[in-house]
Design a protein around this motif. Structure first.
Motif, PDB file in Angstrom:
ATOM      1  N   GLY A   7      -4.452  11.990   4.774  1.00 44.04           N
ATOM      2  CA  GLY A   7      -4.922  10.676   4.325  1.00 44.04           C
ATOM      3  C   GLY A   7      -6.435  10.624   4.307  1.00 44.04           C
ATOM      4  O   GLY A   7      -7.077  10.704   5.354  1.00 44.04           O
ATOM      5  N   TYR A  10     -10.654   5.601   5.046  1.00 45.07           N
ATOM      6  CA  TYR A  10     -11.817   5.480   5.936  1.00 45.07           C
ATOM      7  C   TYR A  10     -11.608   6.257   7.234  1.00 45.07           C
ATOM      8  O   TYR A  10     -12.482   7.018   7.659  1.00 45.07           O
ATOM      9  N   SER A  11     -10.430   6.113   7.857  1.00 44.22           N
ATOM     10  CA  SER A  11     -10.178   6.782   9.140  1.00 44.22           C
ATOM     11  C   SER A  11     -10.282   8.288   8.977  1.00 44.22           C
ATOM     12  O   SER A  11     -10.931   8.969   9.779  1.00 44.22           O
ATOM     13  N   GLU A  32      -5.267  14.278   0.538  1.00 40.68           N
ATOM     14  CA  GLU A  32      -5.208  12.899   0.042  1.00 40.68           C
ATOM     15  C   GLU A  32      -4.343  12.855  -1.211  1.00 40.68           C
ATOM     16  O   GLU A  32      -4.537  13.655  -2.123  1.00 40.68           O
ATOM     17  N   LYS A  33      -3.403  11.926  -1.235  1.00 45.37           N
ATOM     18  CA  LYS A  33      -2.472  11.906  -2.370  1.00 45.37           C
ATOM     19  C   LYS A  33      -3.081  11.318  -3.645  1.00 45.37           C
ATOM     20  O   LYS A  33      -2.633  11.587  -4.750  1.00 45.37           O
ATOM     21  N   LYS A  40      -9.594   2.471  -1.047  1.00 42.07           N
ATOM     22  CA  LYS A  40      -9.520   1.082  -0.564  1.00 42.07           C
ATOM     23  C   LYS A  40     -10.894   0.515  -0.226  1.00 42.07           C
ATOM     24  O   LYS A  40     -11.134  -0.682  -0.360  1.00 42.07           O
ATOM     25  N   GLY A  45     -14.579  -6.214   1.754  1.00 44.39           N
ATOM     26  CA  GLY A  45     -15.673  -7.198   1.853  1.00 44.39           C
ATOM     27  C   GLY A  45     -16.171  -7.638   0.494  1.00 44.39           C
ATOM     28  O   GLY A  45     -17.381  -7.781   0.310  1.00 44.39           O
ATOM     29  N   ASN A  50     -17.472  -4.989   4.678  1.00 47.18           N
ATOM     30  CA  ASN A  50     -17.818  -5.565   5.982  1.00 47.18           C
ATOM     31  C   ASN A  50     -17.366  -4.582   7.074  1.00 47.18           C
ATOM     32  O   ASN A  50     -16.226  -4.549   7.488  1.00 47.18           O
ATOM     33  N   HIS A 125      -2.857  15.563  -3.321  1.00 48.70           N
ATOM     34  CA  HIS A 125      -1.946  16.298  -2.436  1.00 48.70           C
ATOM     35  C   HIS A 125      -1.189  15.313  -1.556  1.00 48.70           C
ATOM     36  O   HIS A 125      -1.741  14.780  -0.599  1.00 48.70           O
ATOM     37  N   LEU A 127       1.620  14.657   1.055  1.00 46.31           N
ATOM     38  CA  LEU A 127       2.456  15.375   2.020  1.00 46.31           C
ATOM     39  C   LEU A 127       3.916  14.956   1.864  1.00 46.31           C
ATOM     40  O   LEU A 127       4.223  13.766   1.758  1.00 46.31           O
ATOM     41  N   SER A 168      -2.194   3.463   0.025  1.00 48.32           N
ATOM     42  CA  SER A 168      -1.309   3.406   1.200  1.00 48.32           C
ATOM     43  C   SER A 168      -0.031   2.644   0.868  1.00 48.32           C
ATOM     44  O   SER A 168      -0.031   1.425   0.818  1.00 48.32           O
ATOM     45  N   ASN A 171       4.685   5.604   2.564  1.00 47.95           N
ATOM     46  CA  ASN A 171       5.644   6.725   2.396  1.00 47.95           C
ATOM     47  C   ASN A 171       5.712   7.616   3.643  1.00 47.95           C
ATOM     48  O   ASN A 171       6.741   8.186   3.962  1.00 47.95           O
ATOM     49  N   LEU A 172       4.587   7.693   4.349  1.00 46.49           N
ATOM     50  CA  LEU A 172       4.554   8.622   5.477  1.00 46.49           C
ATOM     51  C   LEU A 172       5.411   8.179   6.668  1.00 46.49           C
ATOM     52  O   LEU A 172       5.843   8.993   7.480  1.00 46.49           O
ATOM     53  N   GLU A 349      -5.089   2.572  10.463  1.00 42.82           N
ATOM     54  CA  GLU A 349      -4.079   1.532  10.229  1.00 42.82           C
ATOM     55  C   GLU A 349      -2.641   2.025  10.348  1.00 42.82           C
ATOM     56  O   GLU A 349      -1.712   1.229  10.433  1.00 42.82           O
ATOM     57  N   GLY A 359     -14.410  -7.452   9.633  1.00 38.75           N
ATOM     58  CA  GLY A 359     -14.874  -6.103   9.982  1.00 38.75           C
ATOM     59  C   GLY A 359     -14.056  -5.443  11.080  1.00 38.75           C
ATOM     60  O   GLY A 359     -14.282  -4.278  11.410  1.00 38.75           O
ATOM     61  N   LEU A 362     -11.950  -2.129   9.985  1.00 42.19           N
ATOM     62  CA  LEU A 362     -12.728  -0.893   9.790  1.00 42.19           C
ATOM     63  C   LEU A 362     -13.279  -0.398  11.123  1.00 42.19           C
ATOM     64  O   LEU A 362     -13.360   0.812  11.355  1.00 42.19           O
TER      65      LEU A 362
HETATM   66  C1  LIG Z   1      -8.945  -5.989  -0.446  1.00 43.30           C
HETATM   67  C2  LIG Z   1      -9.218  -5.521   0.959  1.00 43.30           C
HETATM   68  C3  LIG Z   1     -10.393  -5.879   1.579  1.00 43.30           C
HETATM   69  C4  LIG Z   1     -10.649  -5.458   2.884  1.00 43.30           C
HETATM   70  N1  LIG Z   1     -11.847  -5.768   3.454  1.00 43.30           N
HETATM   71  C5  LIG Z   1     -12.116  -5.337   4.699  1.00 43.30           C
HETATM   72  C6  LIG Z   1     -13.399  -5.547   5.275  1.00 43.30           C
HETATM   73  O1  LIG Z   1     -14.335  -6.032   4.617  1.00 43.30           O
HETATM   74  N2  LIG Z   1     -13.580  -5.174   6.565  1.00 43.30           N
HETATM   75  C7  LIG Z   1     -12.590  -4.570   7.307  1.00 43.30           C
HETATM   76  O2  LIG Z   1     -12.810  -4.267   8.482  1.00 43.30           O
HETATM   77  N3  LIG Z   1     -11.381  -4.292   6.761  1.00 43.30           N
HETATM   78  C8  LIG Z   1     -11.136  -4.645   5.482  1.00 43.30           C
HETATM   79  N4  LIG Z   1      -9.920  -4.337   4.917  1.00 43.30           N
HETATM   80  C9  LIG Z   1      -8.955  -3.538   5.703  1.00 43.30           C
HETATM   81  C10 LIG Z   1      -9.403  -2.052   5.729  1.00 43.30           C
HETATM   82  O3  LIG Z   1      -9.863  -1.698   4.451  1.00 43.30           O
HETATM   83  C11 LIG Z   1      -8.269  -1.123   6.155  1.00 43.30           C
HETATM   84  O4  LIG Z   1      -7.759  -1.523   7.394  1.00 43.30           O
HETATM   85  C12 LIG Z   1      -8.760   0.327   6.255  1.00 43.30           C
HETATM   86  O5  LIG Z   1      -9.369   0.742   5.063  1.00 43.30           O
HETATM   87  C13 LIG Z   1      -7.611   1.272   6.626  1.00 43.30           C
HETATM   88  O6  LIG Z   1      -8.110   2.590   6.588  1.00 43.30           O
HETATM   89  P1  LIG Z   1      -7.163   3.845   6.873  1.00 43.30           P
HETATM   90  O7  LIG Z   1      -8.005   5.029   6.565  1.00 43.30           O
HETATM   91  O8  LIG Z   1      -6.564   3.755   8.227  1.00 43.30           O
HETATM   92  O9  LIG Z   1      -5.985   3.705   5.822  1.00 43.30           O
HETATM   93  P2  LIG Z   1      -6.078   3.689   4.199  1.00 43.30           P
HETATM   94  O10 LIG Z   1      -7.375   3.192   3.742  1.00 43.30           O
HETATM   95  O11 LIG Z   1      -4.866   3.011   3.761  1.00 43.30           O
HETATM   96  O12 LIG Z   1      -6.045   5.235   3.830  1.00 43.30           O
HETATM   97  C14 LIG Z   1      -4.885   6.009   3.945  1.00 43.30           C
HETATM   98  C15 LIG Z   1      -4.939   7.102   2.907  1.00 43.30           C
HETATM   99  O13 LIG Z   1      -3.812   7.969   3.101  1.00 43.30           O
HETATM  100  C16 LIG Z   1      -3.326   8.361   1.826  1.00 43.30           C
HETATM  101  N5  LIG Z   1      -1.924   8.765   1.967  1.00 43.30           N
HETATM  102  C17 LIG Z   1      -0.832   7.996   2.210  1.00 43.30           C
HETATM  103  N6  LIG Z   1       0.275   8.748   2.261  1.00 43.30           N
HETATM  104  C18 LIG Z   1      -0.101  10.038   2.033  1.00 43.30           C
HETATM  105  C19 LIG Z   1       0.594  11.276   1.959  1.00 43.30           C
HETATM  106  N7  LIG Z   1       1.931  11.357   2.081  1.00 43.30           N
HETATM  107  N8  LIG Z   1      -0.128  12.404   1.708  1.00 43.30           N
HETATM  108  C20 LIG Z   1      -1.492  12.367   1.544  1.00 43.30           C
HETATM  109  N9  LIG Z   1      -2.193  11.213   1.591  1.00 43.30           N
HETATM  110  C21 LIG Z   1      -1.514  10.046   1.848  1.00 43.30           C
HETATM  111  C22 LIG Z   1      -3.512   7.113   0.978  1.00 43.30           C
HETATM  112  O14 LIG Z   1      -3.556   7.407  -0.402  1.00 43.30           O
HETATM  113  C23 LIG Z   1      -4.827   6.555   1.498  1.00 43.30           C
HETATM  114  O15 LIG Z   1      -5.938   6.998   0.754  1.00 43.30           O
HETATM  115  C24 LIG Z   1      -9.660  -4.709   3.604  1.00 43.30           C
HETATM  116  C25 LIG Z   1      -8.484  -4.340   2.965  1.00 43.30           C
HETATM  117  C26 LIG Z   1      -8.262  -4.731   1.649  1.00 43.30           C
HETATM  118  C27 LIG Z   1      -6.987  -4.309   0.961  1.00 43.30           C
END
Ligand SMILES: Cc1cc2nc3c(=O)[nH]c(=O)nc-3n(C[C@H](O)[C@H](O)[C@H](O)COP(=O)(O)OP(=O)(O)OC[C@H]3O[C@@H](n4cnc5c(N)ncnc54)[C@H](O)[C@@H]3O)c2cc1C
Length: 380
Positions: A7, A10-11, A32-33, A40, A45, A50, A125, A127, A168, A171-172, A349, A359, A362
């Motif tokens: 994935g 951001y994380s 990353e798929k 995202k 923000g 944010n 890619h 998984l 996101s 699926n995982l 997440e 914020g 994130l």
């Molecule tokens: C419109 C919007 C506005 C937001 N604004 C804010 C903000 O301003 N401040 C804040 O703190 N939070 C905000 N959030 C929340 C924040 O963006 C998310 O909590 C954060 O981005 C989650 O990051 P993550 O990396 O954990 O997961 P994700 O960003 O969901 O990333 C997971 C990645 O894993 C990939 N993936 C999934 N399954 C597979 C697989 N089988 N194989 C390979 N890759 C896979 C996905 O394609 C994705 O790119 C917002 C969310 C949205 C939707």
């Protein structure tokens, strides 16, 4: 040492940078798929991203576990780490943004580091499954039938189910269930709500108010000053998103949402006028005719505040965060390592952690990645 991050949100990206900055000898892969990293983040923000918040009370997080994870790398530490990457931030009334106030620019900065640190990025890619070989290393199988083998560490940063169009789609969780992980009830968080009362006549209308959440025993659970936007079938706006998440996180039964529109002085003035003249024409001074007619129709006898009953939340497509995730039953709360499989970790997440708007989500991604990074480095 070979590390696979599943994935590239951001994380995943923050984790990859933290790992390589600490030890450039580690071989870090991101799978990353989607066809881009951090899809995202562009939407966060309102395009400004944010990043965090200096007001970091427990009440802004869904659980003590989430708050403890955050405290491992609080906003000051996160800003400090970003500074070391030459990424400047800006504090606007306690809310932290990239200095450029541009999510796109922030992504470009992180992508610069991904490249500079030689992090191996495999886009498109997805998984499909994984297993452990006889040498206790992890083999990955992707939907394009490609296999990549022999990873010492496997880290899941694949997010929740919110905004599937940005990657996101949850699926995982199905793959993880096959490995006996418990996934706590997944629900859309930070999203608009549908109300039992009609709001159709007010579609697109906005009011500034104090939005208050009450439970079925009329206890005040939460209140926030903000702007409420009326939808065809309910309510939206940041204060409503927060209320929605609290309803879900605290499992509030038969919730009521009361919008208090008037401050004390205006309420007193209206009450005096109404007592004297027994008509509500006075409200013309506060609302346009659309709102006025709505109030006359639905709130004839109690027009000081507007009460709505929560019917249901909007869907994952409209939600900013997922409530629920991989349960802490299967994860060590301090290290974020799996209790089921050795050298498997989780960040962001995908975990059963979430925060309110402002914020907090994130910051949770960053701090959980920081914890995972430190624990992997301990193995060296
Ligand atoms: C419109 C919007 C506005 C937001 N604004 C804010 C903000 O301003 N401040 C804040 O703190 N939070 C905000 N959030 C929340 C924040 O963006 C998310 O909590 C954060 O981005 C989650 O990051 P993550 O990396 O954990 O997961 P994700 O960003 O969901 O990333 C997971 C990645 O894993 C990939 N993936 C999934 N399954 C597979 C697989 N089988 N194989 C390979 N890759 C896979 C996905 O394609 C994705 O790119 C917002 C969310 C949205 C939707």
């Amino acid at each position: 040492m070979k590390v696979a991050i599943i994935g590239g949100g951001y994380s995943g990206v923050i984790l990859s940078i933290l790992l390589k900055k600490q030890n450039n000898d580690i071989d870090v892969y991101i799978f990353e798929k989607e066809n881009k990293l951090m899809k995202k983040i562009y939407a966060t923000g309102n395009g400004r991203c944010n990043l965090g918040n200096f007001n970091d009370n427990l009440k802004f997080f869904n659980s003590i576990e989430a708050y403890r994870i955050y405290k491992n790398c609080d906003i000051n530490k996160q800003i400090h780490i970003l500074k070391e990457l030459n990424i400047a931030t800006r504090n606007i009334q306690g809310y932290v943004y990239p200095f450029s106030l541009s999510a796109k620019n922030y992504i470009e900065n992180l992508e610069f580091w991904v490249k500079k640190l030689n992090i191996k990025v495999y886009l498109n890619h997805k998984l499909k499954s994984y297993n452990q070989n006889v040498l206790k290393k992890y083999n990955l199988i992707f939907e394009n039938y490609l296999n990549i083998d022999d990873f010492d560490f496997l880290i899941f940063t694949s997010g929740g189910k919110s905004t599937p169009n940005l990657g996101s789609d949850g699926n995982l969780f199905n793959i993880l269930k096959e490995h006996f992980y418990t996934i706590s009830n997944l629900q859309p968080g930070l999203c608009p709500i549908k109300t039992l009362e009609s709001t159709k006549e007010l579609k697109n209308e906005r009011i500034k108010c104090k939005a208050c959440l009450y439970d079925n025993s009329s206890n005040l659970i939460y209140s926030e000053d903000g702007e409420v936007i009326f939808k065809e079938d309910g309510l939206s706006g940041i204060c409503i998103f927060n209320i929605e998440s609290i309803i879900k996180n605290k499992n509030i039964q038969s919730p009521k949402i009361i919008l208090k529109v008037f401050d004390e002085e205006n309420e007193k003035m209206i009450k005096n006028y109404y007592t004297k003249y027994k008509n509500i024409e006075v409200l013309h001074g506060f609302f346009d005719s659309r709102m006025f007619n709505y109030i006359i129709k639905y709130y004839k006898n109690n027009f000081y505040q507007f009460e709505f009953s929560y019917a249901e939340s909007y869907s994952f497509s409209d939600s900013q965060v997922t409530i629920g995730g991989v349960s802490f039953l299967n994860i060590n709360k301090d290290t974020l390592e799996s209790k089921i499989e050795k050298n498997v970790y989780f960040a962001g997440e995908i975990l059963d952690i979430n925060g309110l708007c402002g914020g907090y989500n994130l910051m949770l991604c960053f701090s959980s990645s920081y914890i995972v990074c430190n624990n992997i480095l301990k193995h060296l």
